[in-house]
Design an enzyme around this catalytic site. Structure first.
Site, short mmCIF file in Angstrom:
data_model
loop_
_atom_site.label_atom_id
_atom_site.label_comp_id
_atom_site.label_asym_id
_atom_site.label_seq_id
_atom_site.Cartn_x
_atom_site.Cartn_y
_atom_site.Cartn_z
N ARG A 1 0.81 -1.23 0.00
CA ARG A 1 0.00 0.00 0.00
C ARG A 1 0.84 1.27 0.00
O ARG A 1 0.59 2.19 -0.80
CB ARG A 1 -0.91 0.05 1.24
N THR A 2 1.79 1.36 0.92
CA THR A 2 2.49 2.64 1.09
C THR A 2 3.27 2.99 -0.17
O THR A 2 3.17 4.11 -0.69
CB THR A 2 3.43 2.57 2.31
N LYS B 1 26.38 -3.22 0.10
CA LYS B 1 27.86 -3.20 0.09
C LYS B 1 28.40 -2.41 1.26
O LYS B 1 29.59 -2.18 1.37
CB LYS B 1 28.36 -2.56 -1.22
N ARG C 1 11.07 4.07 3.26
CA ARG C 1 10.72 3.08 4.31
C ARG C 1 12.00 2.31 4.64
O ARG C 1 12.74 1.92 3.74
CB ARG C 1 9.65 2.11 3.85
N HIS D 1 5.01 6.14 11.42
CA HIS D 1 4.47 5.91 10.07
C HIS D 1 3.50 7.06 9.79
O HIS D 1 2.28 6.88 9.73
CB HIS D 1 3.75 4.55 10.06
N1 CP Z 1 -0.28 -0.14 5.90
C1 CP Z 1 0.92 -0.34 5.32
O1 CP Z 1 1.92 0.31 5.68
O2 CP Z 1 0.92 -1.28 4.34
P1 CP Z 1 2.17 -1.72 3.49
O3 CP Z 1 3.16 -2.35 4.45
O4 CP Z 1 1.66 -2.68 2.46
O5 CP Z 1 2.78 -0.50 2.89
#
Ligand code: CP
Length: 306
Positions: free
Chosen positions: A55-56, A84, A105, A133
């Protein structure tokens, strides 16, 4: 006057002022009502995912493209020079010399702040370890506002893995500022961390621990489910907690009509498929709101006026 997010990093919900949060929320809701295809014209966004995501990553990349921008990046840190031994500081220096903003991320707590320290362009944290998040929180706020008509003085129940779930940490930190009350339902070993409950106490936000999902469903306006993250446990530990905090349609028998069930997804078995057809299920709409929340973040950090 420029918008309050212009050229800012978005690393943590706690860093955002109420004015910034409100601006993000208003912009996301406006972009949902009135699509714009020009706000990222000529802009290049680096989408750097060192940890798995569906999703993100895809909603950030959708947001960029729907706003007229272009994306570079990677979906797996194993294919980068981090493998590396390149430091995050050097990675930041390099990628920020290519792109206009970086979405990252990373599995390590604090990685977004390190990247931002060495980046020449705004950094948006797409999740760092068990820490924060913020883009998930914004889409959660958009969804809660959309379903309840306000963010103020709501009853928010959070269930499942509250210890490792970064989404519930960020969301509690945001909603305590709107006078919300909280109830937590989790195995004791996965309870909400003390640093969060201490923050709630400091903000005079009421919170309680409830014994089961039935009582939470009866009490709450929002029932926020989280996945017990399989990858955090060994097999023996996981077997002890598996299935104890699963929601079924029958669990919602005494829910208030305005209750909505949210989940950051992915779910495994903590929300049974029979919940999907109830009027309380709202987690797929919530995931769709991720596009508008992330559009707002990118548009605001890269445009003086939106
Ligand atoms: N909710 C969420 O962060 O989903 P993903 O890990 O799929 O990005």
């Amino acid at each position: 006057m420029p918008n309050p997010l212009y050229r800012q990093n978005i690393l943590s919900v706690s860093d955002l002022s109420i004015e910034q949060l409100q601006c993000l929320l208003d912009t996301a809701l406006r972009l949902k009502r009135q699509p714009r295809g020009d706000l990222l014209e000529g802009r290049l966004i680096a989408s750097c995912f060192f940890e798995p995501s569906t999703r993100t990553r895809l909603s950030f990349e959708t947001a960029v493209q729907r706003l007229g921008g272009k994306v570079i990046g990677f979906a797996d840190g194993a294919n980068t020079s981090a493998k590396k031994g390149e430091t995050l500081a050097d990675t930041a220096r390099i990628i920020s010399s290519y792109a206009d903003a970086i979405v990252q991320r990373h599995p390590k707590d604090g990685a977004a702040r390190v990247l931002a320290e060495f980046s020449r362009v705004p950094v948006i944290n797409a999740g760092d370890g068990t820490n924060q998040h913020p883009s998930q929180t914004l889409l959660d706020l958009v969804t809660i506002y959309e379903t309840q008509g306000s963010l103020h003085h709501l009853k928010i129940a959070m269930c499942g893995d509250l210890k490792y779930g970064r989404t519930v940490h960020s969301l509690a930190q945001a909603l305590k500022r709107f006078g919300c009350e909280f109830a937590f339902v989790s195995p004791p070993s996965l309870a909400m961390p003390e640093y969060i409950t201490e923050e709630l106490d400091e903000a005079d936000a009421k919170w309680q621990i409830l014994p089961n999902l039935e009582s939470a469903a009866e009490w709450a306006d929002i029932l926020y489910m989280t996945r017990v993250q399989r990858e955090r446990f060994d097999d023996e530990e996981f077997a002890k907690i598996q299935g104890k905090f699963n929601l079924h349609a029958a669990t919602l028998a005494n829910a208030k009509p305005n209750l909505r069930v949210l989940h950051p997804l992915p779910r495994v078995d903590e929300i049974a498929p029979d919940v999907d057809g109830t009027p309380y299920a709202y987690y797929f709409e919530q995931a769709q709101n991720g596009v508008f929340a992330r559009m707002a973040m990118l548009a605001l950090v890269l445009n003086e006026n939106v």
